[in-house]
Design a protein around this motif. Structure first.
Motif, mmCIF file in Angstrom:
data_model
loop_
_atom_site.group_PDB
_atom_site.id
_atom_site.type_symbol
_atom_site.label_atom_id
_atom_site.label_comp_id
_atom_site.label_asym_id
_atom_site.label_seq_id
_atom_site.Cartn_x
_atom_site.Cartn_y
_atom_site.Cartn_z
ATOM 1 N N PRO A 160 0.814 -1.224 0.000
ATOM 2 C CA PRO A 160 0.000 0.000 0.000
ATOM 3 C C PRO A 160 0.845 1.270 0.000
ATOM 4 N N LEU A 161 2.075 1.200 0.515
ATOM 5 C CA LEU A 161 2.947 2.373 0.507
ATOM 6 C C LEU A 161 3.226 2.819 -0.921
ATOM 7 N N THR A 162 3.504 1.860 -1.792
ATOM 8 C CA THR A 162 3.785 2.165 -3.199
ATOM 9 C C THR A 162 2.523 2.126 -4.050
ATOM 10 N N GLU A 163 1.392 1.784 -3.392
ATOM 11 C CA GLU A 163 0.089 1.681 -4.057
ATOM 12 C C GLU A 163 0.076 0.633 -5.164
ATOM 13 N N VAL A 164 0.925 -0.374 -5.009
ATOM 14 C CA VAL A 164 0.873 -1.540 -5.901
ATOM 15 C C VAL A 164 -0.416 -2.303 -5.641
ATOM 16 N N TRP A 165 -0.769 -2.408 -4.362
ATOM 17 C CA TRP A 165 -2.029 -3.032 -3.954
ATOM 18 C C TRP A 165 -2.497 -2.350 -2.677
ATOM 19 N N GLY A 166 -3.657 -1.739 -2.725
ATOM 20 C CA GLY A 166 -4.179 -1.021 -1.573
ATOM 21 C C GLY A 166 -3.565 0.360 -1.438
ATOM 22 N N GLU A 167 -3.974 1.073 -0.404
ATOM 23 C CA GLU A 167 -3.450 2.411 -0.142
ATOM 24 C C GLU A 167 -3.682 2.760 1.319
ATOM 25 N N PHE A 168 -2.925 3.743 1.795
ATOM 26 C CA PHE A 168 -3.125 4.278 3.136
ATOM 27 C C PHE A 168 -4.147 5.407 3.053
ATOM 28 N N ILE A 169 -5.192 5.321 3.867
ATOM 29 C CA ILE A 169 -6.219 6.359 3.848
ATOM 30 C C ILE A 169 -6.378 6.986 5.221
ATOM 31 N N VAL A 170 -6.799 8.244 5.239
ATOM 32 C CA VAL A 170 -7.063 8.952 6.488
ATOM 33 C C VAL A 170 -8.325 8.381 7.123
ATOM 34 N N MET A 171 -8.252 8.089 8.414
ATOM 35 C CA MET A 171 -9.396 7.598 9.154
ATOM 36 C C MET A 171 -9.836 8.658 10.161
ATOM 37 N N LYS A 172 -11.143 8.798 10.367
ATOM 38 C CA LYS A 172 -11.659 9.834 11.251
ATOM 39 C C LYS A 172 -11.257 9.628 12.708
ATOM 40 N N HIS A 173 -10.994 8.389 13.085
ATOM 41 C CA HIS A 173 -10.808 8.087 14.501
ATOM 42 C C HIS A 173 -9.357 8.034 14.942
ATOM 43 N N ALA A 174 -8.395 8.210 14.029
ATOM 44 C CA ALA A 174 -6.988 8.060 14.402
ATOM 45 C C ALA A 174 -6.137 9.165 13.777
ATOM 46 N N PRO A 175 -5.056 9.555 14.462
ATOM 47 C CA PRO A 175 -4.173 10.592 13.917
ATOM 48 C C PRO A 175 -3.106 10.032 12.990
ATOM 49 N N TRP A 176 -3.367 8.903 12.384
ATOM 50 C CA TRP A 176 -2.487 8.355 11.360
ATOM 51 C C TRP A 176 -3.336 7.588 10.341
ATOM 52 N N CYS A 177 -2.727 7.225 9.258
ATOM 53 C CA CYS A 177 -3.472 6.598 8.176
ATOM 54 C C CYS A 177 -3.444 5.079 8.278
ATOM 55 N N PHE A 178 -4.508 4.447 7.804
ATOM 56 C CA PHE A 178 -4.679 2.998 7.889
ATOM 57 C C PHE A 178 -4.620 2.370 6.498
ATOM 58 N N PRO A 179 -4.062 1.150 6.403
ATOM 59 C CA PRO A 179 -4.093 0.417 5.130
ATOM 60 C C PRO A 179 -5.260 -0.561 5.076
ATOM 61 N N LEU A 180 -6.184 -0.463 6.053
ATOM 62 C CA LEU A 180 -7.240 -1.468 6.207
ATOM 63 C C LEU A 180 -8.493 -1.093 5.421
ATOM 64 N N SER A 181 -8.376 -1.041 4.115
ATOM 65 C CA SER A 181 -9.536 -0.741 3.276
ATOM 66 C C SER A 181 -9.481 -1.623 2.024
ATOM 67 N N GLY A 182 -10.669 -1.971 1.541
ATOM 68 C CA GLY A 182 -10.750 -2.748 0.305
ATOM 69 C C GLY A 182 -10.196 -4.158 0.448
ATOM 70 N N GLY A 183 -9.811 -4.721 -0.681
ATOM 71 C CA GLY A 183 -9.316 -6.091 -0.702
ATOM 72 C C GLY A 183 -8.020 -6.267 0.064
ATOM 73 N N TYR A 184 -7.127 -5.281 -0.030
ATOM 74 C CA TYR A 184 -5.857 -5.400 0.689
ATOM 75 C C TYR A 184 -6.085 -5.393 2.193
#
Length: 309
Positions: A160-184
């Motif tokens: 997800p860092l290189t966006e080969v599969w998945g991505e890091f997205i901003v979450m409303k509940h945390a001050p950092w980004c999560f890779p826990l979205s979609g298939g990845y």
């Protein structure tokens, strides 16, 4: 201080900023600061006790020392990332989102691998003592085990860092980004939790089975002539229960919630609570292993009593 308002959630590549509420901003700063202060005290004190103990030939102590060091780094970097990103959440940048999320989740992954390594080495030490002693007597093998705990998370989260599969997205509940979205996200949760928890259960069931088989040899009861062995068996059983329970409570809800409840139908503060449950693992894991490991516990007692080891 600017009073932020919730505007929208956006992916790391979106141009629309996400802004947090003032109350959520305060919660993130307060919780991150508390975990940082307590975590540094607990981990530094425990690391100091292990170093003064000078038992680096004990493999379980080496792995525990590594876990405590990772916890110390995690609570320190977690504090920095939380403060910087909370202040900048009037519009977090694409690069900082990916980098901060990568750092946080790599450290979480290393801790998961380290906990798994400790459980496996404990089981092997109980059930196959001679083979384990021979394997871990070689420094190269110990180093390879520790390198593996870093290599796997670094590789997995590079996708997800290189966006080969998945991505890091901003979450409303945390001050950092999560890779826990979609298939990845589904893959990462299944890979991490199923792999780690199944290994934990297999290891600890193996420990319990070995202990029970040992008791059957003396008529199904603890051997009254061997108090030290009985004490070690009780400690192992208690350790199994505490470790599996704490791991399940600290990591399972936090990993499953973003996948199971992406729209925050349970409420944003439910997500916040379990996020800081996971962050508190930097403290709780160190306390558990320090208390349950008799040699580390005795070293800490001696230090607290200002006595020489």
């Amino acid at each position: 201080m600017v009073a932020f308002e919730n505007v929208s959630e956006h992916s790391s590549g979106s141009d629309q900023p996400y802004c947090m509420s003032y109350s959520l901003f305060i919660i993130h700063i307060a919780c991150s600061s508390a975990i940082f202060v307590i975590g540094v005290i607990v981990n530094v004190f425990s690391i100091r006790a292990i170093i003064r103990l000078k038992l680096f030939r004990d493999t379980s102590v080496i792995f525990t020392l590594h876990l405590m060091t990772v916890n110390l780094v995690a609570c320190t970097l977690g504090m920095v990332v939380a403060v910087v990103n909370s202040i900048r959440y009037t519009g977090i940048k694409d690069t900082s989102c990916r980098v901060s999320g990568y750092i946080i989740f790599v450290l979480i992954g290393v801790k998961m691998c380290n906990i798994t390594l400790i459980s496996v080495s404990t089981y092997l030490n109980v059930a196959h003592y001679v083979s384990v002693k021979l394997f871990f007597s070689k420094t190269r093998n110990v180093v390879l085990c520790l390198v593996f705990t870093w290599t796997l998370p670094l590789f997995n989260l590079s996708l997800p860092l290189t966006e080969v599969w998945g991505e890091f997205i901003v979450m409303k509940h945390a001050p950092w980004c999560f890779p826990l979205s979609g298939g990845y996200g589904t893959y990462l949760v299944c890979f991490s939790l199923v792999g780690t928890m199944s290994t934990l259960f297999i290891s600890y069931i193996g420990i319990l089975r070995t202990v029970l088989q040992s008791r059957r040899k003396v008529g199904g009861k603890p051997d009254p002539t061997n108090k030290k062995k009985n004490s070690n068996e009780r400690q192992l059983i208690i350790s199994v229960i505490i470790m599996v329970t704490s791991y399940t409570i600290l990591f399972l809800p936090t990993c499953l919630l973003p996948v199971a409840d992406p729209n925050y139908s349970l409420g944003i503060y439910v997500h916040v609570i379990f996020t800081y449950f996971m962050s508190s693992s930097n403290i709780i894991e160190t306390l558990i292993y320090s208390i349950l490991h008799s040699k580390i516990r005795n070293a800490i007692k001696l230090i607290m009593m200002c006595r020489k080891l």
